[in-house]
Design a protein around this motif. Structure first.
Motif, mmCIF file in Angstrom:
data_model
loop_
_atom_site.group_PDB
_atom_site.id
_atom_site.type_symbol
_atom_site.label_atom_id
_atom_site.label_comp_id
_atom_site.label_asym_id
_atom_site.label_seq_id
_atom_site.Cartn_x
_atom_site.Cartn_y
_atom_site.Cartn_z
ATOM 1 N N SER A 197 0.835 -1.220 0.000
ATOM 2 C CA SER A 197 0.000 0.000 0.000
ATOM 3 C C SER A 197 0.866 1.265 0.000
ATOM 4 O O SER A 197 2.088 1.189 0.178
ATOM 5 N N LEU A 198 0.200 2.399 -0.139
ATOM 6 C CA LEU A 198 0.853 3.671 0.147
ATOM 7 C C LEU A 198 1.210 3.665 1.628
ATOM 8 O O LEU A 198 0.514 3.030 2.434
ATOM 9 N N THR A 199 2.266 4.373 2.004
ATOM 10 C CA THR A 199 2.593 4.441 3.436
ATOM 11 C C THR A 199 2.157 5.786 4.020
ATOM 12 O O THR A 199 2.477 6.106 5.162
ATOM 13 N N THR A 200 1.445 6.573 3.199
ATOM 14 C CA THR A 200 0.860 7.818 3.714
ATOM 15 C C THR A 200 -0.623 7.785 3.334
ATOM 16 O O THR A 200 -1.011 7.069 2.403
ATOM 17 N N PRO A 201 -1.437 8.575 4.030
ATOM 18 C CA PRO A 201 -2.858 8.599 3.677
ATOM 19 C C PRO A 201 -3.001 8.863 2.171
ATOM 20 O O PRO A 201 -2.202 9.608 1.611
ATOM 21 N N PRO A 202 -3.902 8.226 1.486
ATOM 22 C CA PRO A 202 -4.996 7.378 1.977
ATOM 23 C C PRO A 202 -4.631 5.906 2.168
ATOM 24 O O PRO A 202 -5.527 5.078 2.296
ATOM 25 N N LEU A 203 -3.342 5.536 2.183
ATOM 26 C CA LEU A 203 -2.905 4.169 2.524
ATOM 27 C C LEU A 203 -3.555 3.115 1.628
ATOM 28 O O LEU A 203 -3.761 1.972 2.054
ATOM 29 N N THR A 204 -3.928 3.512 0.430
ATOM 30 C CA THR A 204 -4.652 2.577 -0.462
ATOM 31 C C THR A 204 -3.760 1.410 -0.871
ATOM 32 O O THR A 204 -2.558 1.572 -1.056
ATOM 33 N N GLU A 205 -4.390 0.237 -1.040
ATOM 34 C CA GLU A 205 -3.656 -1.015 -1.298
ATOM 35 C C GLU A 205 -3.525 -1.234 -2.793
ATOM 36 O O GLU A 205 -4.060 -2.183 -3.358
ATOM 37 N N SER A 206 -2.816 -0.323 -3.408
ATOM 38 C CA SER A 206 -2.710 -0.260 -4.879
ATOM 39 C C SER A 206 -1.275 -0.337 -5.368
ATOM 40 O O SER A 206 -1.017 -0.089 -6.547
ATOM 41 N N VAL A 207 -0.339 -0.685 -4.475
ATOM 42 C CA VAL A 207 1.082 -0.582 -4.817
ATOM 43 C C VAL A 207 1.751 -1.938 -5.018
ATOM 44 O O VAL A 207 1.674 -2.820 -4.156
ATOM 45 N N THR A 208 2.412 -2.085 -6.183
ATOM 46 C CA THR A 208 3.380 -3.172 -6.352
ATOM 47 C C THR A 208 4.715 -2.578 -5.922
ATOM 48 O O THR A 208 5.241 -1.675 -6.589
ATOM 49 N N TRP A 209 5.217 -3.052 -4.780
ATOM 50 C CA TRP A 209 6.493 -2.552 -4.253
ATOM 51 C C TRP A 209 7.645 -3.305 -4.901
ATOM 52 O O TRP A 209 7.577 -4.535 -5.075
ATOM 53 N N ILE A 210 8.684 -2.543 -5.270
ATOM 54 C CA ILE A 210 9.906 -3.125 -5.840
ATOM 55 C C ILE A 210 11.044 -2.532 -5.029
ATOM 56 O O ILE A 210 11.360 -1.340 -5.160
ATOM 57 N N VAL A 211 11.604 -3.315 -4.091
ATOM 58 C CA VAL A 211 12.633 -2.821 -3.174
ATOM 59 C C VAL A 211 14.000 -3.333 -3.630
ATOM 60 O O VAL A 211 14.223 -4.561 -3.687
ATOM 61 N N MET A 212 14.897 -2.422 -3.974
ATOM 62 C CA MET A 212 16.214 -2.799 -4.523
ATOM 63 C C MET A 212 17.082 -3.398 -3.433
ATOM 64 O O MET A 212 17.111 -2.908 -2.291
#
Ligand SMILES: NS(=O)(=O)c1ccc(C(=O)O)c(S(=O)(=O)NCCc2ccccc2)c1
Ligand SMILES: [Zn+2]
Length: 262
Positions: A197-212
């Motif tokens: 999700s976003l880590t700030t409001p609105p915290l929506t669960e719309s994120v594909t995270w890609i952490v290097m």
């Protein structure tokens, strides 16, 4: 471009807030337990193509400072990796601590980093506006890059030099010609990815995270300039240093973190 006109300035950063999100089973950030991550050999290398000329402004939105890009055309794209579609860069920003001992949002086997860079992209194949994509599954793709304190980062310096002009919340300065690719690590093949999700409001669960997996190095002094920013606007009588602007870690809820490397 993406977040400026819609930031809910009255929404206070609920970094540590118990804010419960409907559903809430794919919240970010998380700890990446390396031994529990699963190698997915179908994961491709990331493909980024950024045009430094489309950089528009740098501003303090009261959570972090954002460098915003013109996202009205496919001129700053991310594809490949875990992604099926083409995503457009709208902005990048950072999270950092009051000291070099913490500040990142994600951790690796509980290892904290002094700061973390986020490059926010939205799915321009499926949506026509960032604001739509923010609300949808597969709407956003955010690349996370850990920062470590070491040698000075030459590319970052142009950005650091602009920060005194945006000390206060809602201050904006024109910023053109900055290549976000200079902030990516040399190795962009090795990353972890998970649905969050976003880590700030609105915290929506719309994120594909890609952490290097590979971090970048910045100097102590460069990071110190981040901490000279303020959460507060020029009018407020009590000025608060912009530090510790990270969200508390969230439960994994059965999610699997995939890795592109073994
Ligand atoms: N850590 S994170 O990558 O999740 C993130 C942090 C901050 C912001 C932001 O806009 O400030 C963003 S944003 O650019 O995605 N904007 C989110 C707020 C927003 C929602 C809907 C329309 C405009 C802005 C993301
Ligand atoms: Zn972020």
């Amino acid at each position: 471009a993406c977040s400026s006109k819609y930031v809910l300035s009255h929404v206070h950063p609920m970094w540590q807030g118990p804010l419960v999100v409907p559903g809430g089973d794919r919240q970010s950030p998380i700890d990446i337990a390396v031994r529990r991550s699963v190698l997915d050999s179908n994961l491709k290398p990331l493909e980024t193509s950024y045009d430094p000329k489309t950089c528009q402004q740098i501003w303090n939105n009261g959570y972090s400072f954002l460098v915003e890009y013109d996202d009205t055309a496919d001129r700053n794209t991310l594809k490949g990796g875990p992604l099926q579609d083409t995503y457009r860069l709208c902005q990048f920003h950072f999270h950092w601590g009051e000291s070099n001992d913490w500040g990142s949002e994600h951790t690796v086997d509980r290892q904290l980093f002094p700061a973390e860079l986020h490059l926010v992209h939205w799915n321009s194949d499926q949506f026509s506006l960032f604001e739509e994509a923010v609300m949808e599954d597969n709407g956003l793709a955010v690349i996370g890059v850990f920062l470590k304190v070491g040698k000075r980062h030459e590319g970052l310096q142009k950005l650091v030099d602009a920060l005194p002009a945006i000390r206060h919340k809602e201050s904006v300065v024109e910023f053109n010609h900055f290549d976000p690719a200079c902030l990516l690590p040399a190795n962009t093949e090795d990353y972890w990815t998970y649905h969050g999700s976003l880590t700030t409001p609105p915290l929506t669960e719309s994120v594909t995270w890609i952490v290097m997996k590979q971090h970048i190095e910045v100097s102590h002094d460069q990071l110190a300039v981040f901490r000279s920013l303020l959460f507060t606007s020029a009018e407020e009588e009590v000025q608060k240093s912009m530090v510790n602007n990270f969200r508390v870690q969230q439960p994994l809820r059965g999610r699997t973190v995939r890795s592109s490397f073994s």
